[in-house]
Design a protein around this motif. Structure first.
Motif, PDB file in Angstrom:
ATOM      1  N   TYR A  93       0.865  -1.173   0.000  1.00 55.78           N
ATOM      2  CA  TYR A  93       0.000   0.000   0.000  1.00 55.78           C
ATOM      3  C   TYR A  93       0.904   1.225   0.000  1.00 55.78           C
ATOM      4  CZ  TYR A  93      -3.536  -3.356   1.520  1.00 55.78           C
ATOM      5  OH  TYR A  93      -4.378  -4.439   1.610  1.00 55.78           O
ATOM      6  N   ALA A  94       0.754   2.074  -1.010  1.00 55.86           N
ATOM      7  CA  ALA A  94       1.587   3.274  -1.104  1.00 55.86           C
ATOM      8  C   ALA A  94       1.014   4.200  -2.166  1.00 55.86           C
ATOM      9  CB  ALA A  94       3.021   2.902  -1.476  1.00 55.86           C
ATOM     10  N   PRO A  95       1.256   5.505  -2.058  1.00 51.22           N
ATOM     11  CA  PRO A  95       0.896   6.410  -3.145  1.00 51.22           C
ATOM     12  C   PRO A  95       1.595   6.001  -4.441  1.00 51.22           C
ATOM     13  CG  PRO A  95       1.450   7.637  -1.166  1.00 51.22           C
ATOM     14  CD  PRO A  95       1.851   6.212  -0.917  1.00 51.22           C
ATOM     15  N   LEU A  96       1.001   6.324  -5.558  1.00 51.02           N
ATOM     16  CA  LEU A  96       1.546   5.901  -6.844  1.00 51.02           C
ATOM     17  C   LEU A  96       2.975   6.386  -7.039  1.00 51.02           C
ATOM     18  CD1 LEU A  96       0.883   4.419  -9.527  1.00 51.02           C
ATOM     19  CD2 LEU A  96       0.210   6.661 -10.439  1.00 51.02           C
ATOM     20  N   ALA A  97       3.256   7.631  -6.662  1.00 49.78           N
ATOM     21  CA  ALA A  97       4.584   8.195  -6.877  1.00 49.78           C
ATOM     22  C   ALA A  97       5.661   7.488  -6.061  1.00 49.78           C
ATOM     23  CB  ALA A  97       4.582   9.686  -6.545  1.00 49.78           C
ATOM     24  N   GLU A  98       5.244   6.758  -5.024  1.00 49.28           N
ATOM     25  CA  GLU A  98       6.197   6.031  -4.183  1.00 49.28           C
ATOM     26  C   GLU A  98       6.271   4.542  -4.521  1.00 49.28           C
ATOM     27  OE1 GLU A  98       5.218   6.814  -0.115  1.00 49.28           O
ATOM     28  OE2 GLU A  98       5.092   8.994  -0.436  1.00 49.28           O
ATOM     29  N   THR A  99       5.558   4.145  -5.558  1.00 49.38           N
ATOM     30  CA  THR A  99       5.529   2.736  -5.954  1.00 49.38           C
ATOM     31  C   THR A  99       6.532   2.507  -7.077  1.00 49.38           C
ATOM     32  OG1 THR A  99       3.165   2.633  -5.405  1.00 49.38           O
ATOM     33  CG2 THR A  99       4.054   0.864  -6.781  1.00 49.38           C
ATOM     34  N   GLU A 103       7.216  -2.644 -10.035  1.00 47.56           N
ATOM     35  CA  GLU A 103       6.080  -3.202  -9.297  1.00 47.56           C
ATOM     36  C   GLU A 103       4.764  -2.855  -9.987  1.00 47.56           C
ATOM     37  OE1 GLU A 103       4.390  -2.339  -4.944  1.00 47.56           O
ATOM     38  OE2 GLU A 103       6.380  -3.291  -4.965  1.00 47.56           O
ATOM     39  N   ILE A 104       4.679  -1.663 -10.551  1.00 45.69           N
ATOM     40  CA  ILE A 104       3.486  -1.273 -11.306  1.00 45.69           C
ATOM     41  C   ILE A 104       3.327  -2.177 -12.520  1.00 45.69           C
ATOM     42  CG2 ILE A 104       2.442   0.562 -12.685  1.00 45.69           C
ATOM     43  CD1 ILE A 104       3.781   2.550 -10.720  1.00 45.69           C
ATOM     44  N   ARG A 105       4.423  -2.410 -13.236  1.00 50.53           N
ATOM     45  CA  ARG A 105       4.357  -3.310 -14.399  1.00 50.53           C
ATOM     46  C   ARG A 105       3.914  -4.704 -13.986  1.00 50.53           C
ATOM     47  NH1 ARG A 105       9.373  -0.536 -15.379  1.00 50.53           N
ATOM     48  NH2 ARG A 105       9.130   0.970 -17.093  1.00 50.53           N
ATOM     49  N   ALA A 139     -12.296  -1.591  -5.742  1.00 45.24           N
ATOM     50  CA  ALA A 139     -11.326  -0.521  -5.984  1.00 45.24           C
ATOM     51  C   ALA A 139     -11.430   0.047  -7.386  1.00 45.24           C
ATOM     52  CB  ALA A 139      -9.908  -1.054  -5.748  1.00 45.24           C
ATOM     53  N   ALA A 140     -11.980  -0.722  -8.325  1.00 45.87           N
ATOM     54  CA  ALA A 140     -12.051  -0.274  -9.715  1.00 45.87           C
ATOM     55  C   ALA A 140     -12.817   1.028  -9.877  1.00 45.87           C
ATOM     56  CB  ALA A 140     -12.694  -1.364 -10.576  1.00 45.87           C
ATOM     57  N   THR A 141     -13.806   1.248  -9.030  1.00 49.22           N
ATOM     58  CA  THR A 141     -14.581   2.487  -9.120  1.00 49.22           C
ATOM     59  C   THR A 141     -14.226   3.482  -8.026  1.00 49.22           C
ATOM     60  OG1 THR A 141     -16.372   1.464  -7.844  1.00 49.22           O
ATOM     61  CG2 THR A 141     -16.530   1.362 -10.245  1.00 49.22           C
ATOM     62  N   LEU A 142     -13.520   3.041  -6.994  1.00 48.44           N
ATOM     63  CA  LEU A 142     -13.139   3.931  -5.899  1.00 48.44           C
ATOM     64  C   LEU A 142     -11.780   4.580  -6.118  1.00 48.44           C
ATOM     65  CD1 LEU A 142     -14.305   1.702  -2.910  1.00 48.44           C
ATOM     66  CD2 LEU A 142     -15.495   3.677  -3.899  1.00 48.44           C
ATOM     67  N   GLY A 143     -10.935   3.950  -6.928  1.00 48.60           N
ATOM     68  CA  GLY A 143      -9.628   4.508  -7.244  1.00 48.60           C
ATOM     69  C   GLY A 143      -8.530   4.215  -6.247  1.00 48.60           C
ATOM     70  N   SER A 144      -8.883   3.947  -4.996  1.00 39.65           N
ATOM     71  CA  SER A 144      -7.928   3.603  -3.933  1.00 39.65           C
ATOM     72  C   SER A 144      -6.768   4.585  -3.800  1.00 39.65           C
ATOM     73  CB  SER A 144      -7.399   2.180  -4.148  1.00 39.65           C
ATOM     74  OG  SER A 144      -8.454   1.259  -4.041  1.00 39.65           O
ATOM     75  N   PRO A 145      -7.047   5.884  -3.675  1.00 41.86           N
ATOM     76  CA  PRO A 145      -5.960   6.856  -3.523  1.00 41.86           C
ATOM     77  C   PRO A 145      -5.156   6.605  -2.258  1.00 41.86           C
ATOM     78  CG  PRO A 145      -8.074   7.852  -2.956  1.00 41.86           C
ATOM     79  CD  PRO A 145      -8.378   6.516  -3.563  1.00 41.86           C
ATOM     80  N   GLY A 146      -3.840   6.733  -2.380  1.00 39.60           N
ATOM     81  CA  GLY A 146      -2.956   6.542  -1.241  1.00 39.60           C
ATOM     82  C   GLY A 146      -2.674   5.100  -0.909  1.00 39.60           C
ATOM     83  N   GLU A 147      -3.290   4.180  -1.611  1.00 34.28           N
ATOM     84  CA  GLU A 147      -3.085   2.759  -1.324  1.00 34.28           C
ATOM     85  C   GLU A 147      -2.522   2.012  -2.538  1.00 34.28           C
ATOM     86  OE1 GLU A 147      -5.873   1.430   2.283  1.00 34.28           O
ATOM     87  OE2 GLU A 147      -6.747   1.160   0.293  1.00 34.28           O
ATOM     88  N   TYR A 148      -3.332   1.909  -3.617  1.00 30.77           N
ATOM     89  CA  TYR A 148      -2.835   1.213  -4.810  1.00 30.77           C
ATOM     90  C   TYR A 148      -3.639   1.632  -6.036  1.00 30.77           C
ATOM     91  CZ  TYR A 148      -6.179  -2.197  -2.680  1.00 30.77           C
ATOM     92  OH  TYR A 148      -7.236  -2.807  -2.059  1.00 30.77           O
ATOM     93  N   TYR A 151      -3.347  -0.731  -8.980  1.00 31.29           N
ATOM     94  CA  TYR A 151      -4.157  -1.947  -8.849  1.00 31.29           C
ATOM     95  C   TYR A 151      -5.614  -1.638  -9.185  1.00 31.29           C
ATOM     96  CZ  TYR A 151      -6.673  -5.722  -6.438  1.00 31.29           C
ATOM     97  OH  TYR A 151      -7.521  -6.758  -6.122  1.00 31.29           O
ATOM     98  N   ALA A 152      -6.128  -0.524  -8.665  1.00 29.39           N
ATOM     99  CA  ALA A 152      -7.496  -0.126  -8.970  1.00 29.39           C
ATOM    100  C   ALA A 152      -7.683   0.069 -10.472  1.00 29.39           C
ATOM    101  CB  ALA A 152      -7.846   1.160  -8.215  1.00 29.39           C
ATOM    102  N   ALA A 153      -6.704   0.675 -11.118  1.00 30.90           N
ATOM    103  CA  ALA A 153      -6.788   0.883 -12.564  1.00 30.90           C
ATOM    104  C   ALA A 153      -6.787  -0.437 -13.317  1.00 30.90           C
ATOM    105  CB  ALA A 153      -5.627   1.758 -13.028  1.00 30.90           C
ATOM    106  N   ALA A 154      -5.974  -1.394 -12.847  1.00 31.04           N
ATOM    107  CA  ALA A 154      -5.963  -2.712 -13.478  1.00 31.04           C
ATOM    108  C   ALA A 154      -7.328  -3.383 -13.345  1.00 31.04           C
ATOM    109  CB  ALA A 154      -4.873  -3.585 -12.853  1.00 31.04           C
ATOM    110  N   LYS A 155      -7.945  -3.268 -12.185  1.00 36.05           N
ATOM    111  CA  LYS A 155      -9.251  -3.880 -11.981  1.00 36.05           C
ATOM    112  C   LYS A 155     -10.348  -3.166 -12.769  1.00 36.05           C
ATOM    113  CE  LYS A 155      -8.240  -7.357  -9.312  1.00 36.05           C
ATOM    114  NZ  LYS A 155      -8.468  -8.753  -9.769  1.00 36.05           N
TER     115      LYS A 155
END
Length: 242
Positions: A93-99, A103-105, A139-148, A151-155
């Motif tokens: 769990y981390a903000p996108l800029a810190e991931t 790991e994103i790939r 998460a697909a519709t919530l976006g999960s800011p600050g977490e992943y 992952y939400a975008a993938a879902k």
């Protein structure tokens, strides 16, 4: 001889939601092939648990991010009428800029590219009709800011896959649906470094609690059944109202 009308492949079918789905479908009399990546002890335990319910069950070690892994799964499954496209993972769990970029790939490979290729193979395997159930996420519709966010975008991609492919293959007698679980009591939270997440997040859920994997499995079983025969190209949220 295996009853093809009740034969199902579940990717990531030996732990968490996947294992709950396996047990629930076994209760409906479905023979199963369960894919897993690396946890052999959990795979064997789930296989034995399913067999104890009186149905055939085989386990296959396979990586759905590889062509060989997907081929191995479908070769082992043989004739089927159901696929539960469940395999997926989160890593922290981390903000996108810190991931980390790698790991994103990896997250997209496991949660979107691999499941898309599984769905592609499933269309050929279900040539005589059947059901594909994709496992998405609230998460697909919530976006999960600050977490992943990634992952939400993938879902969210899984939801789009479900809609588009469902429309594409409806004329072939194949239904494509998805289940989007919300906060669920699995070991994912501890594995990503936040074992207290369920307790912390539960008050944000309108129903006031996390779901159990068995509750998600009930939704999958219904969508795979003839009772949902007029349901396709849509995602069912199992999120406690969130």
């Amino acid at each position: 001889m295996k009853d093809r009308s009740l034969s199902t492949l579940i990717t990531g079918g030996t732990r968490g939601i996947g294992a709950a789905v396996a047990r629930r479908l076994a209760a409906d009399g479905r023979s199963l092939v369960l894919g897993y990546l690396s946890d052999e002890s959990s795979a064997v335990a789930t296989r034995d648990e399913v067999r104890a319910l009186g149905v055939s069950c085989e386990i296959v070690q396979a990586d759905i991010t590889t062509d060989r892994g997907i081929a191995d799964l479908f070769e082992a499954a043989g004739p089927i009428t159901g696929v539960v496209n469940n395999a997926g993972a989160t890593y922290r769990y981390a903000p996108l800029a810190e991931t980390p970029a790698d790991e994103i790939r990896k997250t997209y490979a496991v949660n979107l590219v691999g499941p898309t290729l599984v769905a592609r193979a499933a269309v050929s395997a279900l040539a005589e009709g059947g059901v594909i159930v994709n496992i998405s996420s609230g998460a697909a519709t919530l976006g999960s800011p600050g977490e992943y966010v990634h992952y939400a975008a993938a879902k969210a991609g899984i939801d789009a896959l479900t809609k588009g492919l469902g429309l594409e293959v409806a004329g072939q007698g194949i239904r494509v649906v998805a289940v989007a679980p919300g906060l669920t009591e699995t070991d994912m939270h501890a594995n990503t470094g936040d074992p207290g997440r369920i307790t912390r997040m539960a008050p944000q859920i309108p129903l006031g609690r996390a779901s159990s994997p068995d509750e998600v499995a009930e939704a999958v079983a219904w969508l795979m059944s003839d009772k949902a025969g007029y349901v396709t190209a849509t995602t069912l949220r199992v999120t406690g109202g969130r």
